[in-house]
Structures are given as C-alpha cells and as structure tokens.
Design a protein around this motif. Sequence first.
Motif, PDB file in Angstrom:
ATOM      1  N   ASP A  80     -11.596  19.782 -15.447  1.00 26.61           N
ATOM      2  CA  ASP A  80     -11.363  21.164 -15.886  1.00 26.61           C
ATOM      3  C   ASP A  80     -10.920  22.037 -14.709  1.00 26.61           C
ATOM      4  O   ASP A  80     -11.473  21.953 -13.598  1.00 26.61           O
ATOM      5  CB  ASP A  80     -12.622  21.757 -16.516  1.00 26.61           C
ATOM      6  CG  ASP A  80     -12.922  21.178 -17.889  1.00 26.61           C
ATOM      7  OD1 ASP A  80     -12.247  20.211 -18.286  1.00 26.61           O
ATOM      8  OD2 ASP A  80     -13.849  21.687 -18.549  1.00 26.61           O
ATOM      9  N   THR A  81      -9.969  22.905 -14.986  1.00 24.38           N
ATOM     10  CA  THR A  81      -9.395  23.752 -13.943  1.00 24.38           C
ATOM     11  C   THR A  81     -10.443  24.611 -13.262  1.00 24.38           C
ATOM     12  O   THR A  81     -10.451  24.721 -12.030  1.00 24.38           O
ATOM     13  CB  THR A  81      -8.278  24.644 -14.536  1.00 24.38           C
ATOM     14  OG1 THR A  81      -7.309  23.801 -15.152  1.00 24.38           O
ATOM     15  CG2 THR A  81      -7.630  25.493 -13.464  1.00 24.38           C
ATOM     16  N   TRP A  82     -11.321  25.238 -14.029  1.00 22.29           N
ATOM     17  CA  TRP A  82     -12.332  26.120 -13.439  1.00 22.29           C
ATOM     18  C   TRP A  82     -13.220  25.356 -12.460  1.00 22.29           C
ATOM     19  O   TRP A  82     -13.619  25.901 -11.422  1.00 22.29           O
ATOM     20  CB  TRP A  82     -13.183  26.798 -14.516  1.00 22.29           C
ATOM     21  CG  TRP A  82     -14.072  25.864 -15.295  1.00 22.29           C
ATOM     22  CD1 TRP A  82     -13.765  25.199 -16.443  1.00 22.29           C
ATOM     23  CD2 TRP A  82     -15.399  25.465 -14.956  1.00 22.29           C
ATOM     24  NE1 TRP A  82     -14.808  24.417 -16.839  1.00 22.29           N
ATOM     25  CE2 TRP A  82     -15.843  24.563 -15.948  1.00 22.29           C
ATOM     26  CE3 TRP A  82     -16.274  25.777 -13.924  1.00 22.29           C
ATOM     27  CZ2 TRP A  82     -17.101  23.975 -15.937  1.00 22.29           C
ATOM     28  CZ3 TRP A  82     -17.531  25.196 -13.908  1.00 22.29           C
ATOM     29  CH2 TRP A  82     -17.935  24.306 -14.906  1.00 22.29           C
ATOM     30  N   VAL A  85     -11.102  24.497  -9.243  1.00 16.16           N
ATOM     31  CA  VAL A  85     -10.997  25.710  -8.426  1.00 16.16           C
ATOM     32  C   VAL A  85     -12.330  25.980  -7.732  1.00 16.16           C
ATOM     33  O   VAL A  85     -12.368  26.305  -6.531  1.00 16.16           O
ATOM     34  CB  VAL A  85     -10.553  26.921  -9.279  1.00 16.16           C
ATOM     35  CG1 VAL A  85     -10.674  28.221  -8.499  1.00 16.16           C
ATOM     36  CG2 VAL A  85      -9.133  26.723  -9.780  1.00 16.16           C
TER      37      VAL A  85
END
Length: 149
Positions: A80-82, A85
């Motif tokens: 997942d991107t979150w 990051v």
Amino acid sequence: MTKILLIVHVLAAIIAVGPVTVAASMFPAAARHVLADPADERARAVLRNLHRVCRVYALVGVTVPVFGIATANSLHVLGDTWLIVSMVLTAVAAAVLAALVLPRQSAVLEGPAGIADTKRLAMYTGIFNLLWATVTVLMIVRPGSTTSV
C-alpha cells in the motif's frame, strides 16, 4: 497474532520515539544554558543526560519498524502506498537522527559550540520531529482505508 504485533508496534513507537523527540527537542535549549554558563555542572549533566536518552532510545526505536513491517505483512498491506511512504519517511527520520542530530549533540557536548550550532541542531531536530509526526498521521489516517473516510 496481528493484534499482538500491532500492540507491540504502537507501544514501541510510544515508548521509544516519544522520549527521543522530547529529549532531542530539549537539547538545543539546554545547550544554550551551558553556553551561557560553562561552569554550571548541573546544566552540563542535564545536557549529557538528554544526549544519553536520545542515543539509548534511538537504539530501542529499531523495534518500531521491525514490528511495523511484521504487522503490515500480517495485514497484507506491505504494497500500500501509505505504508511505503511511511517506511520511506521513517528511514529518512532515522537517517536525520543518526547522521545529523546525534553527531551534532556529541559535538556540542565535546565543545566548543556556539549559538549557531544550537540553532542548526534545533532545525535538524525539528525536521526529525516533523517526519515522525507525518508518519504518525499516515498510520492513523491510512489513505484509501475505510477509516480515512
């Protein structure tokens, strides 16, 4: 098992990262007290203690991403991107702490240091704290999740 991993991850974050952010934030002001009165042994002892807290809890802080990755793996959100990051920002925060904050604290302790050194250290500490605050927000909001609505 996921709940246990998450509990350990959150507790580690609170117990390890919290003291580092507080002690690192207090260090520049305490250093200015030492600069103002170099003979004040109590102020120098406070400064040494704040640096020791930062060093020790930075090492304990390694458990935060370890249990975070284990938790993310068990939740199947490693891609997942979150989370990616958050992991990048965590790595940057660790690098700021290890390469900029802790060495400059050591340099201030070894002396001689000036006001400009404490201001620069305060800036690096602020960057470290901002990175952790951003990671915390991402962990709570989790963009794209059902809790971010």
